[in-house]
Design a protein around this motif. Sequence first.
Motif, mmCIF file in Angstrom:
data_model
loop_
_atom_site.group_PDB
_atom_site.id
_atom_site.type_symbol
_atom_site.label_atom_id
_atom_site.label_comp_id
_atom_site.label_asym_id
_atom_site.label_seq_id
_atom_site.Cartn_x
_atom_site.Cartn_y
_atom_site.Cartn_z
ATOM 1 N N ASP A 25 0.828 -1.208 0.000
ATOM 2 C CA ASP A 25 0.000 0.000 0.000
ATOM 3 C C ASP A 25 0.862 1.257 0.000
ATOM 4 O O ASP A 25 0.455 2.287 -0.536
ATOM 5 N N SER A 26 2.024 1.184 0.625
ATOM 6 C CA SER A 26 2.994 2.283 0.590
ATOM 7 C C SER A 26 4.377 1.674 0.779
ATOM 8 O O SER A 26 4.518 0.567 1.291
ATOM 9 N N LEU A 27 5.402 2.419 0.350
ATOM 10 C CA LEU A 27 6.771 1.911 0.447
ATOM 11 C C LEU A 27 7.740 3.076 0.560
ATOM 12 O O LEU A 27 7.633 4.049 -0.183
ATOM 13 N N GLN A 28 8.664 2.956 1.481
ATOM 14 C CA GLN A 28 9.784 3.885 1.598
ATOM 15 C C GLN A 28 11.056 3.052 1.486
ATOM 16 O O GLN A 28 11.448 2.374 2.441
ATOM 17 N N LEU A 29 11.658 3.064 0.316
ATOM 18 C CA LEU A 29 12.854 2.268 0.056
ATOM 19 C C LEU A 29 13.648 2.953 -1.042
ATOM 20 O O LEU A 29 13.136 3.166 -2.137
ATOM 21 N N ASP A 30 14.884 3.297 -0.758
ATOM 22 C CA ASP A 30 15.756 3.884 -1.768
ATOM 23 C C ASP A 30 16.632 2.776 -2.329
ATOM 24 O O ASP A 30 17.600 2.356 -1.706
ATOM 25 N N ALA A 38 24.247 -3.174 2.463
ATOM 26 C CA ALA A 38 22.841 -3.511 2.708
ATOM 27 C C ALA A 38 22.039 -2.237 2.927
ATOM 28 O O ALA A 38 22.561 -1.236 3.422
ATOM 29 N N PHE A 39 20.769 -2.274 2.537
ATOM 30 C CA PHE A 39 19.895 -1.132 2.791
ATOM 31 C C PHE A 39 18.529 -1.646 3.209
ATOM 32 O O PHE A 39 18.164 -2.785 2.935
ATOM 33 N N LYS A 40 17.800 -0.783 3.908
ATOM 34 C CA LYS A 40 16.514 -1.183 4.480
ATOM 35 C C LYS A 40 15.464 -0.132 4.197
ATOM 36 O O LYS A 40 15.774 1.023 3.939
ATOM 37 N N GLY A 41 14.227 -0.580 4.262
ATOM 38 C CA GLY A 41 13.094 0.311 4.092
ATOM 39 C C GLY A 41 11.891 -0.302 4.763
ATOM 40 O O GLY A 41 11.987 -1.337 5.439
ATOM 41 N N TYR A 55 20.261 -7.135 0.704
ATOM 42 C CA TYR A 55 21.687 -7.411 0.864
ATOM 43 C C TYR A 55 22.284 -7.669 -0.513
ATOM 44 O O TYR A 55 22.257 -8.797 -1.009
ATOM 45 N N PRO A 56 22.799 -6.604 -1.154
ATOM 46 C CA PRO A 56 23.408 -6.786 -2.484
ATOM 47 C C PRO A 56 24.624 -7.699 -2.397
ATOM 48 O O PRO A 56 25.244 -7.850 -1.347
ATOM 49 N N VAL A 67 14.697 -9.584 1.829
ATOM 50 C CA VAL A 67 13.966 -10.153 2.955
ATOM 51 C C VAL A 67 12.806 -9.226 3.293
ATOM 52 O O VAL A 67 12.997 -8.021 3.476
ATOM 53 N N LEU A 68 11.618 -9.791 3.356
ATOM 54 C CA LEU A 68 10.411 -9.059 3.747
ATOM 55 C C LEU A 68 9.897 -9.653 5.046
ATOM 56 O O LEU A 68 9.735 -10.877 5.136
ATOM 57 N N GLU A 69 9.633 -8.794 6.039
ATOM 58 C CA GLU A 69 9.166 -9.270 7.338
ATOM 59 C C GLU A 69 7.945 -8.472 7.773
ATOM 60 O O GLU A 69 7.957 -7.245 7.696
ATOM 61 N N GLY A 70 6.922 -9.182 8.241
ATOM 62 C CA GLY A 70 5.732 -8.503 8.739
ATOM 63 C C GLY A 70 4.656 -9.487 9.126
ATOM 64 O O GLY A 70 4.712 -10.671 8.780
ATOM 65 N N ALA A 71 3.669 -8.987 9.840
ATOM 66 C CA ALA A 71 2.531 -9.810 10.229
ATOM 67 C C ALA A 71 1.639 -10.101 9.020
ATOM 68 O O ALA A 71 1.011 -11.155 8.935
ATOM 69 N N GLU A 72 1.587 -9.173 8.090
ATOM 70 C CA GLU A 72 0.810 -9.319 6.849
ATOM 71 C C GLU A 72 1.765 -9.110 5.683
ATOM 72 O O GLU A 72 2.448 -8.098 5.623
#
Length: 125
Positions: A25-30, A38-41, A55-56, A67-72
């Motif tokens: 629904d939304s994303l903040q990732l550069d 490594a970079f995170k968003g 992790y390039p 890697v995607l982590e979340g309850a949904e």
Amino acid sequence: MQDLEIYVRDLEPGQLNRWLCQHLDSLQLDDTVTDGDAFKGEGYVRNSMVRVSVYPKANGKRYACVVLEGAELPWNDDLDCARSAWRALDNEVRCSPGGWKEGDSVEEDKWWRIDPRGEMLVVWN
């Protein structure tokens, strides 16, 4: 908390953002630089936060580990996520078939590989 992990070969700047924006629904990732550290968003799915870690140069430097982590999450498992990434990115994508535990032998470790030849279980090397 659920986590999904895929490996994308030759990930280009901007590709990851375009793919994930189709499913979150939304994303903040550069992701304008995909060959450095490594970079995170983070993003959201149905008001639930999703952490994104990239992790390039993982596994032989040609693959980026995502890697995607979340309850949904938008996908049920690594393979569903890898299929979606393959369709959107048109880059080879790999993921674990599941069930690996610390201490398991890696000699017979099979991975799903999705590329123009289709989907198949392969030994990584």
